[in-house]
Design a protein around this motif. Structure first.
Motif, PDB file in Angstrom:
ATOM      1  N   ASP A  56       0.834  -1.128   0.169  1.00  0.00           N
ATOM      2  CA  ASP A  56      -0.070   0.076  -0.245  1.00  0.00           C
ATOM      3  C   ASP A  56       1.068   1.307  -0.068  1.00  0.00           C
ATOM      4  OD1 ASP A  56      -2.355  -1.338  -0.160  1.00  0.00           O
ATOM      5  OD2 ASP A  56      -3.011  -1.327   2.226  1.00  0.00           O
ATOM      6  N   PHE A  57       2.073   1.159   0.891  1.00  0.00           N
ATOM      7  CA  PHE A  57       3.008   2.456   0.673  1.00  0.00           C
ATOM      8  C   PHE A  57       3.406   2.789  -0.537  1.00  0.00           C
ATOM      9  CE2 PHE A  57       6.996   4.474   1.342  1.00  0.00           C
ATOM     10  CZ  PHE A  57       6.512   5.671   2.146  1.00  0.00           C
ATOM     11  N   GLU A  58       3.932   1.442  -1.404  1.00  0.00           N
ATOM     12  CA  GLU A  58       4.406   1.918  -2.266  1.00  0.00           C
ATOM     13  C   GLU A  58       3.618   2.477  -3.445  1.00  0.00           C
ATOM     14  OE1 GLU A  58       5.923  -2.067  -3.005  1.00  0.00           O
ATOM     15  OE2 GLU A  58       7.051  -1.975  -1.050  1.00  0.00           O
ATOM     16  N   LEU A  59       2.319   1.932  -3.791  1.00  0.00           N
ATOM     17  CA  LEU A  59       1.520   2.332  -4.531  1.00  0.00           C
ATOM     18  C   LEU A  59       0.780   3.632  -4.183  1.00  0.00           C
ATOM     19  CD1 LEU A  59      -1.106  -0.833  -5.290  1.00  0.00           C
ATOM     20  CD2 LEU A  59       0.393   0.438  -6.709  1.00  0.00           C
ATOM     21  N   ASN A  60       0.794   4.117  -3.079  1.00  0.00           N
ATOM     22  CA  ASN A  60       0.494   5.549  -2.699  1.00  0.00           C
ATOM     23  C   ASN A  60       1.571   6.415  -2.840  1.00  0.00           C
ATOM     24  OD1 ASN A  60      -2.518   5.099  -1.533  1.00  0.00           O
ATOM     25  ND2 ASN A  60      -1.477   4.210   0.155  1.00  0.00           N
ATOM     26  N   LEU A  61       2.579   5.999  -2.883  1.00  0.00           N
ATOM     27  CA  LEU A  61       3.852   6.783  -3.046  1.00  0.00           C
ATOM     28  C   LEU A  61       3.909   7.045  -4.481  1.00  0.00           C
ATOM     29  CD1 LEU A  61       6.170   8.561  -1.908  1.00  0.00           C
ATOM     30  CD2 LEU A  61       7.589   6.399  -2.246  1.00  0.00           C
ATOM     31  N   LEU A  62       3.648   5.786  -5.150  1.00  0.00           N
ATOM     32  CA  LEU A  62       3.815   6.110  -6.786  1.00  0.00           C
ATOM     33  C   LEU A  62       2.799   7.024  -7.251  1.00  0.00           C
ATOM     34  CD1 LEU A  62       5.283   5.069  -9.467  1.00  0.00           C
ATOM     35  CD2 LEU A  62       3.788   2.967  -9.294  1.00  0.00           C
ATOM     36  N   THR A  63       1.546   6.871  -6.676  1.00  0.00           N
ATOM     37  CA  THR A  63       0.323   7.871  -7.064  1.00  0.00           C
ATOM     38  C   THR A  63       0.643   9.342  -6.781  1.00  0.00           C
ATOM     39  OG1 THR A  63      -1.196   5.940  -6.537  1.00  0.00           O
ATOM     40  CG2 THR A  63      -2.294   8.074  -6.806  1.00  0.00           C
ATOM     41  N   LEU A  64       1.217   9.417  -5.716  1.00  0.00           N
ATOM     42  CA  LEU A  64       1.626  11.012  -5.533  1.00  0.00           C
ATOM     43  C   LEU A  64       2.741  11.369  -6.457  1.00  0.00           C
ATOM     44  CD1 LEU A  64       1.544  10.915  -1.667  1.00  0.00           C
ATOM     45  CD2 LEU A  64      -0.007  11.753  -2.892  1.00  0.00           C
ATOM     46  N   SER A  65       3.712  10.618  -6.812  1.00  0.00           N
ATOM     47  CA  SER A  65       4.529  10.656  -7.721  1.00  0.00           C
ATOM     48  C   SER A  65       4.123  11.347  -9.100  1.00  0.00           C
ATOM     49  CB  SER A  65       5.478   9.521  -8.053  1.00  0.00           C
ATOM     50  OG  SER A  65       6.219   9.323  -6.846  1.00  0.00           O
ATOM     51  N   SER A  66       2.810  10.363  -9.359  1.00  0.00           N
ATOM     52  CA  SER A  66       2.280  10.691 -10.927  1.00  0.00           C
ATOM     53  C   SER A  66       1.519  12.039 -10.581  1.00  0.00           C
ATOM     54  CB  SER A  66       1.323   9.578 -11.302  1.00  0.00           C
ATOM     55  OG  SER A  66       0.113   9.662 -10.237  1.00  0.00           O
ATOM     56  N   ILE A  67       0.796  12.525  -9.444  1.00  0.00           N
ATOM     57  CA  ILE A  67       0.452  13.540  -9.498  1.00  0.00           C
ATOM     58  C   ILE A  67       1.240  14.882  -9.639  1.00  0.00           C
ATOM     59  CG2 ILE A  67      -0.716  15.164  -7.767  1.00  0.00           C
ATOM     60  CD1 ILE A  67      -2.069  12.881  -6.386  1.00  0.00           C
ATOM     61  N   VAL A  68       2.488  14.931  -9.125  1.00  0.00           N
ATOM     62  CA  VAL A  68       3.656  15.807  -9.367  1.00  0.00           C
ATOM     63  C   VAL A  68       4.109  15.827 -10.773  1.00  0.00           C
ATOM     64  CG1 VAL A  68       6.102  16.302  -8.502  1.00  0.00           C
ATOM     65  CG2 VAL A  68       4.138  15.525  -6.883  1.00  0.00           C
ATOM     66  N   SER A  74       2.734  18.586 -18.414  1.00  0.00           N
ATOM     67  CA  SER A  74       3.727  17.555 -19.087  1.00  0.00           C
ATOM     68  C   SER A  74       4.365  16.521 -18.561  1.00  0.00           C
ATOM     69  CB  SER A  74       4.538  18.309 -19.989  1.00  0.00           C
ATOM     70  OG  SER A  74       5.612  18.827 -19.107  1.00  0.00           O
ATOM     71  N   VAL A  75       4.518  15.377 -19.013  1.00  0.00           N
ATOM     72  CA  VAL A  75       5.124  14.265 -18.452  1.00  0.00           C
ATOM     73  C   VAL A  75       6.515  14.001 -19.314  1.00  0.00           C
ATOM     74  CG1 VAL A  75       5.361  11.676 -18.056  1.00  0.00           C
ATOM     75  CG2 VAL A  75       2.999  13.199 -17.835  1.00  0.00           C
ATOM     76  N   SER A  76       7.675  14.173 -18.442  1.00  0.00           N
ATOM     77  CA  SER A  76       9.163  14.299 -19.049  1.00  0.00           C
ATOM     78  C   SER A  76       9.791  13.045 -18.777  1.00  0.00           C
ATOM     79  CB  SER A  76      10.069  15.368 -18.662  1.00  0.00           C
ATOM     80  OG  SER A  76      10.182  15.017 -17.168  1.00  0.00           O
ATOM     81  N   GLN A  77      10.597  12.263 -19.556  1.00  0.00           N
ATOM     82  CA  GLN A  77      11.182  11.041 -19.476  1.00  0.00           C
ATOM     83  C   GLN A  77      12.183  11.132 -18.282  1.00  0.00           C
ATOM     84  OE1 GLN A  77      10.440   8.249 -21.214  1.00  0.00           O
ATOM     85  NE2 GLN A  77      11.574   7.121 -19.782  1.00  0.00           N
ATOM     86  N   ARG A  78      12.541  12.453 -17.951  1.00  0.00           N
ATOM     87  CA  ARG A  78      13.639  12.544 -16.851  1.00  0.00           C
ATOM     88  C   ARG A  78      12.675  12.190 -15.610  1.00  0.00           C
ATOM     89  NH1 ARG A  78      16.862  18.092 -18.236  1.00  0.00           N
ATOM     90  NH2 ARG A  78      15.002  18.300 -19.025  1.00  0.00           N
ATOM     91  N   GLU A  79      11.672  12.768 -15.559  1.00  0.00           N
ATOM     92  CA  GLU A  79      10.906  12.598 -14.062  1.00  0.00           C
ATOM     93  C   GLU A  79      10.489  11.184 -14.119  1.00  0.00           C
ATOM     94  OE1 GLU A  79       8.499  16.895 -13.739  1.00  0.00           O
ATOM     95  OE2 GLU A  79       7.812  15.280 -15.433  1.00  0.00           O
ATOM     96  N   LEU A  80       9.919  10.357 -15.084  1.00  0.00           N
ATOM     97  CA  LEU A  80       9.707   8.891 -14.986  1.00  0.00           C
ATOM     98  C   LEU A  80      10.906   8.289 -14.693  1.00  0.00           C
ATOM     99  CD1 LEU A  80       7.576   8.877 -18.189  1.00  0.00           C
ATOM    100  CD2 LEU A  80       6.691   8.816 -15.965  1.00  0.00           C
ATOM    101  N   ASP A  81      12.157   8.375 -15.437  1.00  0.00           N
ATOM    102  CA  ASP A  81      13.477   7.615 -14.984  1.00  0.00           C
ATOM    103  C   ASP A  81      13.733   8.088 -13.533  1.00  0.00           C
ATOM    104  OD1 ASP A  81      13.539   6.788 -17.468  1.00  0.00           O
ATOM    105  OD2 ASP A  81      15.081   8.473 -18.130  1.00  0.00           O
ATOM    106  N   TYR A  82      13.637   9.263 -13.080  1.00  0.00           N
ATOM    107  CA  TYR A  82      13.867   9.514 -11.581  1.00  0.00           C
ATOM    108  C   TYR A  82      12.952   8.764 -10.566  1.00  0.00           C
ATOM    109  CZ  TYR A  82      14.474  12.283  -7.413  1.00  0.00           C
ATOM    110  OH  TYR A  82      14.912  12.665  -6.099  1.00  0.00           O
ATOM    111  N   VAL A  83      11.786   8.712 -11.009  1.00  0.00           N
ATOM    112  CA  VAL A  83      10.985   7.919 -10.362  1.00  0.00           C
ATOM    113  C   VAL A  83      11.151   6.308 -10.368  1.00  0.00           C
ATOM    114  CG1 VAL A  83       8.599   7.103  -9.645  1.00  0.00           C
ATOM    115  CG2 VAL A  83       9.055   9.417 -10.214  1.00  0.00           C
TER     116      VAL A  83
END
Length: 245
Positions: A56-68, A74-83
């Motif tokens: 649950d923690f990982e999914l919620n953290l990933l969801t917050l990441s997607s919001i940021v 826009s969705v940049s590849q650098r942001e996706l790679d960082y996550v």
């Protein structure tokens, strides 16, 4: 209440001896029920990571990441790679990939309620862990070299839902958004602070951001804590040079 019922039942079957035994057993049951009610009303305020499962923690953290990531439109590849790199570093490649698959299959198809997610995490994680979550989210925003106003707005809103106070938000923000008084902001003090106040603020911040507070977390979180701790040290050293103490 149970002890008196048990006493009456015991009396009807075994007389006085039965009543005494029934009263004793009923008293134990009453105590257990009372203790259970106490837990029911207090466990919401207990800061323990085991109240949120790792999945649950990982999914919620990933969801917050997607919001940021989506905050600036826009969705940049650098942001996706960082996550992705962060999750692989924290949980390993296989577990990270499983989290991403679940996110793609389930979460992305539903409407995201960031307030509900943050409220859930705020009730089940320590304050130090929530500071690290905010630090990680700021890192995502900075991957393109600049934290935009729209990203700042989203990050501030998330911080509020996570119950992170404004001083700590400003401190972490100053680690990613540069300004003339960054060192003061990181230490959570005013530019007119005395040398004694600077030293006291440094001690307090060093304790707050010390990596030992996240020893129970994965390596990526401990690394993030070390980064914050280093920023506090750098801010203090900068003021030492400026003020000459």
């Amino acid at each position: 209440m149970v002890k008196w019922i048990a006493a009456v039942v015991g009396l009807s079957y075994r007389g006085i001896f039965g009543a005494v035994v029934g009263f004793f057993i009923g008293s134990i049951i009453d105590a257990i029920i009372s203790k259970g009610k106490a837990y029911k009303y207090t466990d919401f305020n207990i800061d323990t990571e085991d109240r949120v499962s790792p999945g649950d923690f990982e999914l919620n953290l990933l969801t917050l990441s997607s919001i940021v990531i989506k905050a600036d439109g826009s969705v940049s590849q650098r942001e996706l790679d960082y996550v992705r790199n962060y999750f692989v570093g924290a949980y390993g490649k296989d577990k990270a990939n499983a989290t991403f698959r679940t996110f793609n299959e389930v979460i992305k198809k539903r409407q995201i309620d960031e307030q509900r997610i943050c409220t859930y995490l705020a009730a089940r994680t320590s304050y130090e862990v929530r500071l690290q979550i905010l630090h990680f989210l700021f890192g995502i925003a900075l991957t393109d070299g600049n934290v935009s106003n729209s990203e700042l707005h989203v990050l501030q809103r998330i911080a509020g839902y996570l119950r992170i106070n404004s001083a700590d938000f400003s401190s972490i923000k100053a680690m990613f958004v540069k300004s003339e008084d960054n060192a003061y902001k990181i230490l959570e003090i005013d530019k007119n602070a005395s040398v004694a106040e600077i030293k006291k603020a440094y001690r307090n911040m060093a304790k707050k951001y010390h990596p030992d507070k996240l020893q129970h977390m994965d390596e990526a979180y401990r690394k993030g804590a070390q980064e914050k701790f280093t920023k506090v040290q750098e801010a203090y050293e900068q003021l030492q040079k400026q003020r000459g103490f």
